[in-house]
Design an enzyme around this catalytic site. Structure first.
Site, PDB file in Angstrom:
ATOM      1  N   ASP A 269       0.844  -1.199   0.000  1.00 58.41           N
ATOM      2  CA  ASP A 269       0.000   0.000   0.000  1.00 58.41           C
ATOM      3  C   ASP A 269       0.882   1.252   0.000  1.00 58.41           C
ATOM      4  O   ASP A 269       1.330   1.694   1.052  1.00 58.41           O
ATOM      5  CB  ASP A 269      -0.918  -0.018   1.231  1.00 58.41           C
ATOM      6  CG  ASP A 269      -1.842   1.197   1.274  1.00 58.41           C
ATOM      7  OD1 ASP A 269      -1.935   1.920   0.259  1.00 58.41           O
ATOM      8  OD2 ASP A 269      -2.482   1.400   2.338  1.00 58.41           O
ATOM      9  N   LYS A 276       1.681   7.956   0.432  1.00 59.04           N
ATOM     10  CA  LYS A 276       2.084   8.019   1.843  1.00 59.04           C
ATOM     11  C   LYS A 276       3.465   8.661   1.955  1.00 59.04           C
ATOM     12  O   LYS A 276       4.265   8.571   1.027  1.00 59.04           O
ATOM     13  CB  LYS A 276       2.171   6.595   2.426  1.00 59.04           C
ATOM     14  CG  LYS A 276       0.847   5.906   2.646  1.00 59.04           C
ATOM     15  CD  LYS A 276       1.057   4.511   3.214  1.00 59.04           C
ATOM     16  CE  LYS A 276      -0.260   3.774   3.403  1.00 59.04           C
ATOM     17  NZ  LYS A 276      -1.125   4.364   4.441  1.00 59.04           N
ATOM     18  N   ASP A 287       0.260  -5.036   4.629  1.00 55.55           N
ATOM     19  CA  ASP A 287      -1.129  -4.595   4.524  1.00 55.55           C
ATOM     20  C   ASP A 287      -2.046  -5.705   4.000  1.00 55.55           C
ATOM     21  O   ASP A 287      -3.180  -5.451   3.602  1.00 55.55           O
ATOM     22  CB  ASP A 287      -1.200  -3.346   3.624  1.00 55.55           C
ATOM     23  CG  ASP A 287      -2.390  -2.452   3.936  1.00 55.55           C
ATOM     24  OD1 ASP A 287      -2.954  -2.596   5.039  1.00 55.55           O
ATOM     25  OD2 ASP A 287      -2.757  -1.630   3.081  1.00 55.55           O
ATOM     26  N   GLU A 348      -7.955   2.492   0.566  1.00 49.90           N
ATOM     27  CA  GLU A 348      -8.177   1.494  -0.489  1.00 49.90           C
ATOM     28  C   GLU A 348      -8.714   0.174   0.039  1.00 49.90           C
ATOM     29  O   GLU A 348      -9.409  -0.541  -0.680  1.00 49.90           O
ATOM     30  CB  GLU A 348      -6.881   1.271  -1.264  1.00 49.90           C
ATOM     31  CG  GLU A 348      -5.889   0.261  -0.654  1.00 49.90           C
ATOM     32  CD  GLU A 348      -5.359   0.663   0.722  1.00 49.90           C
ATOM     33  OE1 GLU A 348      -5.430   1.862   1.056  1.00 49.90           O
ATOM     34  OE2 GLU A 348      -4.905  -0.214   1.474  1.00 49.90           O
ATOM     35  N   ARG A 350     -11.016  -0.598   2.165  1.00 45.97           N
ATOM     36  CA  ARG A 350     -12.490  -0.682   2.200  1.00 45.97           C
ATOM     37  C   ARG A 350     -13.062  -0.895   0.809  1.00 45.97           C
ATOM     38  O   ARG A 350     -14.114  -1.504   0.655  1.00 45.97           O
ATOM     39  CB  ARG A 350     -13.045   0.570   2.895  1.00 45.97           C
ATOM     40  CG  ARG A 350     -12.782   1.852   2.179  1.00 45.97           C
ATOM     41  CD  ARG A 350     -12.937   3.074   3.076  1.00 45.97           C
ATOM     42  NE  ARG A 350     -11.829   3.250   4.015  1.00 45.97           N
ATOM     43  CZ  ARG A 350     -11.757   4.218   4.911  1.00 45.97           C
ATOM     44  NH1 ARG A 350     -12.718   5.110   5.014  1.00 45.97           N
ATOM     45  NH2 ARG A 350     -10.731   4.298   5.728  1.00 45.97           N
TER      46      ARG A 350
HETATM   47  N1  BES Z   1      -3.192   0.238   5.302  1.00 51.09           N
HETATM   48  C1  BES Z   1      -3.557   1.496   5.822  1.00 51.09           C
HETATM   49  C2  BES Z   1      -3.818   1.483   7.336  1.00 51.09           C
HETATM   50  C3  BES Z   1      -2.628   1.159   8.199  1.00 51.09           C
HETATM   51  C4  BES Z   1      -1.858   2.168   8.734  1.00 51.09           C
HETATM   52  C5  BES Z   1      -2.318  -0.134   8.522  1.00 51.09           C
HETATM   53  C6  BES Z   1      -0.786   1.886   9.554  1.00 51.09           C
HETATM   54  C7  BES Z   1      -1.242  -0.439   9.351  1.00 51.09           C
HETATM   55  C8  BES Z   1      -0.476   0.579   9.863  1.00 51.09           C
HETATM   56  C9  BES Z   1      -4.842   1.990   5.136  1.00 51.09           C
HETATM   57  O1  BES Z   1      -4.998   1.589   3.819  1.00 51.09           O
HETATM   58  C10 BES Z   1      -4.805   3.478   5.136  1.00 51.09           C
HETATM   59  O2  BES Z   1      -3.948   4.020   4.497  1.00 51.09           O
HETATM   60  N2  BES Z   1      -5.735   4.089   5.857  1.00 51.09           N
HETATM   61  C11 BES Z   1      -5.796   5.497   5.942  1.00 51.09           C
HETATM   62  C12 BES Z   1      -7.234   5.907   5.732  1.00 51.09           C
HETATM   63  C13 BES Z   1      -7.422   7.379   5.535  1.00 51.09           C
HETATM   64  C14 BES Z   1      -6.808   7.812   4.211  1.00 51.09           C
HETATM   65  C15 BES Z   1      -8.897   7.694   5.556  1.00 51.09           C
HETATM   66  C16 BES Z   1      -5.321   5.907   7.324  1.00 51.09           C
HETATM   67  O3  BES Z   1      -5.578   5.181   8.298  1.00 51.09           O
HETATM   68  O4  BES Z   1      -4.653   6.931   7.428  1.00 51.09           O
HETATM   69 ZN    ZN Z   2      -4.059  -0.156   3.265  1.00 49.34          ZN
HETATM   70 MN    MN Z   3      -4.039   2.871   2.457  1.00 46.55          MN
END
Ligand code: BES
Ligand code: ZN
Ligand code: MN
Length: 498
Positions: A269, A276, A287, A348, A350
């Protein structure tokens, strides 16, 4: 054999080499079989304990090299205090802790499964072995240079001394299947994303066929035909194709509704166009911990021939930014027909789950659906690394999960859902948007998923904090934890196999 440890059970007896581990209670109290084992050492142990101030307190240990009167090279006395074994899951942890006291170069380790006041039951003796097996796991396949002069021998051998070896051996057979499932999940999580991309992940899941699991693999073309455009949108910026894998174990009554387990499998991811920051991005190889858990769980159920029908479904994609990647503002039509405005391409998971949940609900009409996903950073802010977030539309299912969490030690904490939160994901342009703002981020993510489960009893486990990078524990020294395999195996065994 699970991992690098070969486990056996025998009567209490003094091993002729390696490491012997025994348990002591408060004030150096030993059980009667342990006293017999230690008799040839005379007052050696009590003198050493006095010299070290060791009193058998829980969490402490006395490490004796070349103990006089015994043939072993090391005798380790592990304190269990007065309260040990009171909490469910304690024996597994204790097995990990005790085994971890033996030096890594020890090829042979024996543990006398006896407490000062009682012999351990066959289940408890088997739990010790399970804990040791999980502790012995190491992901070292990419270490070509041995750091230590003496590498750990493989496999190592563990013998559990017990009053009822046959019964303990039988009790361990189930646990061995479970430990293999945990180790499969850990391996998948630890594997780097250049090796483990969606197609390769699907190939590894397909090896479950050897255990009698039916495996279906959908490639990009098949997914397009199924109209899984929310899932495909996430993968379209990657040169790797996406995959959905459906695994089916038919161990229950013919025609009985299956239990369904769904996993987020984002093999890497980057965030996509909403990219990111660089720091820590390497962690996003994990992920796919939800999907890894589902594969590990299906292995466990099949390997122990669980009397249940179960479906495992995993959505495998790589989230990359490139010329073909999806953009913020794009609107996709999910398999359900509901439209989604993409606000942030980093939300992504969801999108992937939306299509897989809908597909499983409609195609397999399950008894329940439980999804696991490293879904949000927000759940780590809420619960840290100790509990997974639990969201559910069904109180009974939620209660059972909380209970299975207590018993397995893989704990879950229920979080709220509600129409107020659901409103946060309404969109100006489509049926919904894929983010609900900063507030209650783990909850709005769950609300999003709930829009794709229809009336099916459903629970969502946000394992972002527990599936990987969780603190090192007595039963895991590796980065990937395999979280969820023991929790869900327990749920199935306790509530759905009777
Ligand atoms: N895979 C990430 C969530 C994550 C973060 C898992 C840290 C493990 C460690 C997910 O896809 C993500 O990026 N979520 C975002 C959502 C936001 C953009 C609404 C997040 O949590 O910042
Ligand atoms: Zn993710
Ligand atoms: Mn993500």
């Amino acid at each position: 054999m699970a991992g690098g440890l070969k486990v056996g059970f025998s009567s209490y007896s003094a091993p002729s080499k390696g490491v012997l581990i025994v348990f002591a209670g408060t004030d150096l109290a030993f059980g009667s079989a342990t006293r017999t084992l230690l008799a040839p050492t005379g007052d050696f142990v009590s003198r050493a304990a006095a010299a070290d101030g060791f009193k058998g307190k829980s969490g402490t240990a006395l490490d004796l090299i070349a103990p006089q009167g015994l043939k072993v090279s090391r005798l380790i006395v592990v304190g269990v205090g007065a309260e040990a074994g009171a909490e469910p899951g304690d024996m597994v942890k204790l097995g990990g802790l005790a085994f971890g006291r033996a030096p890594a170069v020890a090829a042979e380790v024996a543990i006398a499964a006896e407490f000062p006041d009682r012999a351990l039951t066959p289940d408890q003796a088997a739990d010790l072995a399970l804990g040791a097996t999980l502790r012995a796991y190491a992901f070292d396949r990419y270490k070509t240079k041995k750091k230590d002069a003496e590498p750990a021998p493989k496999p190592r051998r563990l013998t559990i001394g017990t009053a009822s070896a046959d019964k303990a051996r039988k009790a361990f057979a189930t646990r061995e299947a479970i430990s293999q499932g945990v180790i499969i999940a850990r391996d998948l999580v630890n594997e780097p994303a250049n090796v483990l991309y969606p197609e390769e992940f699907a190939r590894r899941a397909a090896t479950l066929r050897k255990l009698g699991v039916e495996v279906e693999v959908f490639d990009n073309k098949a997914l397009a035909k199924l109209k899984m455009k929310a899932l495909l949108g996430v993968g379209q910026g990657s040169v790797r194709e996406s995959r959905v894998v459906i695994m089916r174990w038919n161990g229950g009554k013919k025609g009985a509704k299956p239990l369904a387990f769904i996993g987020k499998g984002v093999t890497f991811d980057t965030g996509g166009i909403s990219i990111k920051p660089a720091a820590g991005m390497e962690d996003m190889k994990g992920d796919m911990a939800g999907a890894a858990c589902v594969v590990g769980l299906m292995h466990s159920l099949a390997a122990r021939k669980a009397k249940v029908n179960a479906v495992g479904a995993i959505g495998l994609v790589e989230n990359m930014p490139d010329g073909n990647a999806q953009r913020p503002g794009d609107i996709v039509t999910s398999m359900s027909g509901q439209t989604i405005e993409i606000i942030n391409t980093d939300a992504e998971g969801r999108l992937v789950l939306a299509d897989v949940l809908w597909y499983v609900a409609k195609t397999h009409k399950p008894e329940f659906m439980i999804d696991l996903a490293t879904l949000t950073g927000a759940i780590i802010v809420s619960l840290g690394h100790e509990y997974a977030g639990l969201f559910s539309n069904n109180d009974k299912l939620a209660e059972r999960l909380v209970e299975a969490g207590k018993l397995s030690g893989e704990r879950v904490w229920r979080m709220p859902l509600g129409p107020e939160y659901d409103k946060q994901i309404d969109s100006k342009f489509a049926d919904m948007k894929n983010t609900g703002g900063r507030m209650g981020g783990a909850i709005t993510a769950a609300q999003f998923l709930q829009r794709f489960v229809d009336k099916t009893p459903w629970a969502h486990l946000d394992i972002a904090g527990t599936g990987m990078g969780s603190p090192q524990s007595d039963i895991n020294k590796s980065w990937g934890s395999g979280f969820g395999v023991r929790l869900l195996d327990r749920l199935v065994a306790d509530s759905y196999e009777k």
